[in-house]
Write a protein that holds these residues in place. Sequence first.
Motif, mmCIF file in Angstrom:
data_model
loop_
_atom_site.group_PDB
_atom_site.id
_atom_site.type_symbol
_atom_site.label_atom_id
_atom_site.label_comp_id
_atom_site.label_asym_id
_atom_site.label_seq_id
_atom_site.Cartn_x
_atom_site.Cartn_y
_atom_site.Cartn_z
ATOM 1 N N PRO A 16 0.895 -1.222 0.396
ATOM 2 C CA PRO A 16 0.042 0.079 -0.292
ATOM 3 C C PRO A 16 0.883 1.388 -0.369
ATOM 4 O O PRO A 16 1.739 1.475 0.700
ATOM 5 C CB PRO A 16 -0.921 0.038 1.129
ATOM 6 C CG PRO A 16 -0.999 -1.812 1.922
ATOM 7 C CD PRO A 16 0.213 -2.207 1.189
ATOM 8 N N GLU A 110 -5.153 -1.041 -1.593
ATOM 9 C CA GLU A 110 -5.221 -2.918 -0.551
ATOM 10 C C GLU A 110 -5.194 -3.500 -0.721
ATOM 11 O O GLU A 110 -4.731 -3.351 -2.374
ATOM 12 C CB GLU A 110 -7.119 -2.467 -0.846
ATOM 13 C CG GLU A 110 -7.223 -3.359 1.035
ATOM 14 C CD GLU A 110 -8.833 -2.987 0.908
ATOM 15 O OE1 GLU A 110 -9.004 -3.890 1.467
ATOM 16 O OE2 GLU A 110 -9.538 -2.511 0.203
ATOM 17 N N ARG A 119 -6.156 -3.674 -4.854
ATOM 18 C CA ARG A 119 -6.741 -2.504 -4.855
ATOM 19 C C ARG A 119 -6.407 -0.907 -5.297
ATOM 20 O O ARG A 119 -5.526 -0.735 -4.594
ATOM 21 C CB ARG A 119 -8.195 -2.194 -4.280
ATOM 22 C CG ARG A 119 -9.620 -0.365 -4.449
ATOM 23 C CD ARG A 119 -10.362 -0.785 -3.097
ATOM 24 N NE ARG A 119 -9.792 -0.829 -1.998
ATOM 25 C CZ ARG A 119 -8.911 0.741 -1.290
ATOM 26 N NH1 ARG A 119 -9.618 1.991 -2.639
ATOM 27 N NH2 ARG A 119 -9.136 1.275 -0.325
#
Length: 145
Positions: A16, A110, A119
């Motif tokens: 992330p 994510e 994501r």
Amino acid sequence: MTIMTRKSYYFEDLEPGMEASFAKTVIETDIIGFAEVTGDKNPVHLDTDFAARTMFKERIAHGMLTASYISAVFGMELPGPGVIYISQTLNFKAPVRIGDEVVAKVKVAELFPAKRRARFDCVCTVDGKTVLDGEAILMVPARPA
């Protein structure tokens, strides 16, 4: 056609906060070519007189042309070659005009290890102003065994 292979990030490499970008100045031939390839010949993109009578007052680029620059980041930079789109949301905020430099930026938001999905937050800007934002879900290849 020459295909340049770039570094690929495998799912295991992603964290992330990682981000990448792609910049492209929109030129008239991009808009004409996009219209030919997609069949979207809406006169707001192609006809100066028609566009002058719209709220934009001049021709604008296809929204999906702008969105395609996000795909360029994914396919060529992060994660890079081998990545597969699962989904993409798009929120169009402002028009892109001929001569605008669009900067498409993606950021890992994510990770879903069970299915090797990631994501990403996505944004396209012109002169620092957001013209498009959204998020994407991608399937990212695992590191070969």
